[in-house]
Each structure stands twice: as C-alpha cells, then as structure tokens.
Design a protein around this motif. Structure first.
Motif, PDB file in Angstrom:
ATOM      1  N   CYS A   1       0.865  -1.185   0.000  1.00 34.78           N
ATOM      2  CA  CYS A   1       0.000   0.000   0.000  1.00 34.78           C
ATOM      3  C   CYS A   1       0.901   1.234   0.000  1.00 34.78           C
ATOM      4  O   CYS A   1       1.168   1.844   1.038  1.00 34.78           O
ATOM      5  CB  CYS A   1      -0.926  -0.033   1.209  1.00 34.78           C
ATOM      6  SG  CYS A   1      -2.057  -1.435   1.189  1.00 34.78           S
ATOM      7  N   ALA A   2       1.398   1.561  -1.166  1.00 32.04           N
ATOM      8  CA  ALA A   2       2.402   2.617  -1.320  1.00 32.04           C
ATOM      9  C   ALA A   2       1.772   3.998  -1.316  1.00 32.04           C
ATOM     10  O   ALA A   2       0.647   4.188  -1.776  1.00 32.04           O
ATOM     11  CB  ALA A   2       3.164   2.407  -2.633  1.00 32.04           C
ATOM     12  N   GLY A   3       2.528   4.946  -0.803  1.00 30.76           N
ATOM     13  CA  GLY A   3       2.190   6.349  -0.954  1.00 30.76           C
ATOM     14  C   GLY A   3       3.038   6.901  -2.089  1.00 30.76           C
ATOM     15  O   GLY A   3       4.076   6.331  -2.438  1.00 30.76           O
ATOM     16  N   PHE A   4       2.631   7.982  -2.679  1.00 29.82           N
ATOM     17  CA  PHE A   4       3.355   8.543  -3.818  1.00 29.82           C
ATOM     18  C   PHE A   4       3.751   9.977  -3.500  1.00 29.82           C
ATOM     19  O   PHE A   4       2.924  10.777  -3.074  1.00 29.82           O
ATOM     20  CB  PHE A   4       2.505   8.458  -5.087  1.00 29.82           C
ATOM     21  CG  PHE A   4       2.198   7.031  -5.450  1.00 29.82           C
ATOM     22  CD1 PHE A   4       3.078   6.295  -6.227  1.00 29.82           C
ATOM     23  CD2 PHE A   4       1.053   6.412  -4.975  1.00 29.82           C
ATOM     24  CE1 PHE A   4       2.825   4.975  -6.537  1.00 29.82           C
ATOM     25  CE2 PHE A   4       0.787   5.083  -5.275  1.00 29.82           C
ATOM     26  CZ  PHE A   4       1.674   4.366  -6.056  1.00 29.82           C
ATOM     27  N   ILE A   5       5.021  10.276  -3.702  1.00 29.57           N
ATOM     28  CA  ILE A   5       5.584  11.578  -3.387  1.00 29.57           C
ATOM     29  C   ILE A   5       6.197  12.144  -4.653  1.00 29.57           C
ATOM     30  O   ILE A   5       7.067  11.518  -5.268  1.00 29.57           O
ATOM     31  CB  ILE A   5       6.681  11.438  -2.306  1.00 29.57           C
ATOM     32  CG1 ILE A   5       6.119  10.772  -1.054  1.00 29.57           C
ATOM     33  CG2 ILE A   5       7.283  12.797  -1.987  1.00 29.57           C
ATOM     34  CD1 ILE A   5       7.192  10.312  -0.089  1.00 29.57           C
ATOM     35  N   GLU A   6       5.768  13.315  -5.050  1.00 24.73           N
ATOM     36  CA  GLU A   6       6.364  13.959  -6.219  1.00 24.73           C
ATOM     37  C   GLU A   6       7.727  14.525  -5.831  1.00 24.73           C
ATOM     38  O   GLU A   6       7.881  15.159  -4.792  1.00 24.73           O
ATOM     39  CB  GLU A   6       5.464  15.081  -6.734  1.00 24.73           C
ATOM     40  CG  GLU A   6       6.009  15.712  -7.987  1.00 24.73           C
ATOM     41  CD  GLU A   6       5.100  16.777  -8.571  1.00 24.73           C
ATOM     42  OE1 GLU A   6       5.445  17.271  -9.658  1.00 24.73           O
ATOM     43  OE2 GLU A   6       4.076  17.113  -7.948  1.00 24.73           O
TER      44      GLU A   6
ATOM     45  N   LEU B   1      15.229  11.765  -9.348  1.00 20.98           N
ATOM     46  CA  LEU B   1      15.260  10.388  -8.866  1.00 20.98           C
ATOM     47  C   LEU B   1      16.712   9.966  -8.695  1.00 20.98           C
ATOM     48  O   LEU B   1      17.597  10.492  -9.387  1.00 20.98           O
ATOM     49  CB  LEU B   1      14.561   9.449  -9.854  1.00 20.98           C
ATOM     50  CG  LEU B   1      13.087   9.726 -10.125  1.00 20.98           C
ATOM     51  CD1 LEU B   1      12.560   8.782 -11.207  1.00 20.98           C
ATOM     52  CD2 LEU B   1      12.268   9.574  -8.852  1.00 20.98           C
TER      53      LEU B   1
END
Length: 148
Positions: free
Chosen positions: A123-128, A132
């Motif tokens: 259950c990943a969160g996404f960070i802009e 990278l």
C-alpha cells in the motif's frame, strides 16, 4: 499462515473457488452460466462466477489468471491479461475472456475458466520529487539490458 477469504454466493448455481491440489497457487473459478457460451475467434466475453469475495485486509488483493490448459490448448485467455480484484470490491467477480485462436470455443456451465491467486500488495504512498536517484541502468528500458 492461511489467509481466509469470505465468499458470498450470488447465484444458487455458483461453484465456490477451490484449489485443485495442496500445491496449487490458485483457486479455480467456475463459469456461473445457465447455457453454453461460444467465444468466436477474436471475440471478448465477460463470464460471471456467481460469487463475491471479501479479503481480510487492504494489504491483499485477488489476481485472476488464465488457466494454462485453456490458454495453451484452446487459445482462451483473459482479455485484460491479469484481472485485479481490490480488497474493497464487493461486487460479483467476473472474468473477461478472449479467444486468440482461429477456432470457436464453447464455455460450458460450471466449467473452470480462470484461477484466482490471493497475494500481498504494498500500500504505497506517492511523493512527487524533482529528481530520482541514479542507477547503472538509468532510463534504459525495453531491451536495453540484452537481446529482445
């Protein structure tokens, strides 16, 4: 640890999922249809299973895969390659099938049409971010690491 999946029969004719052997990764799903359905070459169909499921946690999902015998022997596979049943979905599990062979194939009532594998999901969160991290591969893809 054995995961328990709650299964609700939505149709009296529905067959509950079952693993063929102790070593089977997937449980067979069955066509809950009243009469045979013929899939013409190139045709897509949606076949109901007559069941709904409830998973124990949002860290699990049910993945639907083609049955190898149907795919290899008859060219019957899933129209979306792999079906995903999310942990919060409570509707009927249906299987999208397609016929990639040159011959029609008829699905019979209660025929095994797919297999369902219960697997963990992150259950990943996404960070802009603006950058990278670097790797030796970088942005190379689609065959960049060798033939193909």
């Amino acid at each position: 640890m054995k995961t328990q999946v709650k299964v609700k029969r939505l149709n009296d004719n529905a067959v509950l999922p079952k693993r063929a052997t102790e070593g089977s990764a997937g449980a067979d799903l069955y066509a809950c249809i009243n009469e045979p359905v013929t899939i013409a070459p190139g045709q897509l169909v949606k076949i109901p299973t007559g069941i709904a499921i409830e998973l124990e946690s949002n860290e699990l999902a049910a993945f639907l895969f083609a049955r190898s015998g149907l795919g290899v022997k008859h060219g019957i596979t899933l129209s979306n390659s792999v079906g995903v049943v999310d942990s919060d979905y409570r509707g009927e599990v249906c299987v999208g099938l397609c016929n990639v062979s040159s011959e029609p194939y008829t699905i019979q009532p209660n025929e095994r049409i797919a297999q369902m594998v219960i697997m963990p999901v992150a259950c990943a969160g996404f960070i802009e971010v603006s950058e990278l991290g670097d790797t030796s591969r970088g942005a190379g893809g689609f065959g960049s690491t060798g033939k193909g």
